[in-house]
Scaffold this active site. Sequence first.
Site, PDB file in Angstrom:
ATOM      1  N   CYS A   1       0.859  -1.183   0.000  1.00  0.00           N
ATOM      2  CA  CYS A   1       0.000   0.000   0.000  1.00  0.00           C
ATOM      3  C   CYS A   1       0.899   1.237   0.000  1.00  0.00           C
ATOM      4  O   CYS A   1       1.738   1.380   0.886  1.00  0.00           O
ATOM      5  CB  CYS A   1      -0.893   0.057   1.229  1.00  0.00           C
ATOM      6  SG  CYS A   1      -1.322  -1.538   1.942  1.00  0.00           S
TER       7      CYS A   1
ATOM      8  N   GLU B   1      -7.539   9.173   1.262  1.00  0.00           N
ATOM      9  CA  GLU B   1      -6.991   8.666   0.016  1.00  0.00           C
ATOM     10  C   GLU B   1      -8.063   8.323  -1.001  1.00  0.00           C
ATOM     11  O   GLU B   1      -9.151   7.876  -0.650  1.00  0.00           O
ATOM     12  CB  GLU B   1      -6.165   7.396   0.279  1.00  0.00           C
ATOM     13  CG  GLU B   1      -4.942   7.624   1.151  1.00  0.00           C
ATOM     14  CD  GLU B   1      -4.090   6.384   1.274  1.00  0.00           C
ATOM     15  OE1 GLU B   1      -2.857   6.536   1.379  1.00  0.00           O
ATOM     16  OE2 GLU B   1      -4.638   5.267   1.274  1.00  0.00           O
TER      17      GLU B   1
END
Length: 299
Positions: A153, A215
């Site tokens: 990630c 995000e």
Amino acid sequence: MTLTTGAGLLNTAARLSFFPKSHHHYPLLFSNSPSLRFSPTSLISSPTSFASLPARLSLSFHASTMADAPDAGMDAVQRRLMFEDECILVDENDRVVGHDTKYNCHLMEKIESENLLHRAFSVFLFNSKNELLLQQRSATKVTFPLVWTNTCCSHPLYRESELIDENSLGVRNAAQRKLLDELGIPAEDVPVDEFTPLGRILYKAPSDGKWGEHELDYLLFTIRDINVHPNPDEVADIKYVNQEQLKELLRKADAGEEGLKLSPWFRLVVDNFLFKWWDNVEKGTIKEAADMKTIHRLT
């Protein structure tokens, strides 16, 4: 005149205790590099040193301030990434609106006051046995240390190769870069053409009182048999799991057993998409699951 001026400034600096007894906190002032080295006496003999003195002092005080800042305990590698990496700022429709440091993009104060939203990606890597590779984030991570999450990630950076929107190529380039950085997987083992973008999610999640995430996250799937060499600055542990083993991890996380925690973005993907997409992986129909037109706003 030069000597008088130099001595006068030197005396002023001495009166202000400007030059410390130790040089350790002023590396740019008292460097071993010939191009940077100078000392109080050189200020008298070389008046041109004063021309660059303000810039050097500014850099020196910046370094000193950083060392004395509340984040002084931050791991050196994570600190470097926080201030050197420039994330891509986007609006809620994933249009690029600017860029900012990784540091600013993860400050909850900035996220809340300026609504900073940055582009991210999450890689889900399966082996030929249809097992998903998970990683536990390192203890030195600024956000969500020691939590378990999907394979990798991170963020595409504000650079030409990672800003390419066509077929999500910029994000796929970034994913290839970070798989090497975090897990030691060479680029040739994870070709960008082998990443299948399945969807995008938009979420916000605090990590602690100071840090958090906001995000627009691209979800990338790939099926590869690879060798993994985790970078301890990024990854504390790894494991492959099948569907039943992941469900057991979810149960333990929900029950608070063994101190096990999952990242919030991973949990959102698990709860909303992962198991049905996993079925597509097992059937060889993963491309049929892709929906890159929708931005799923999850909480």
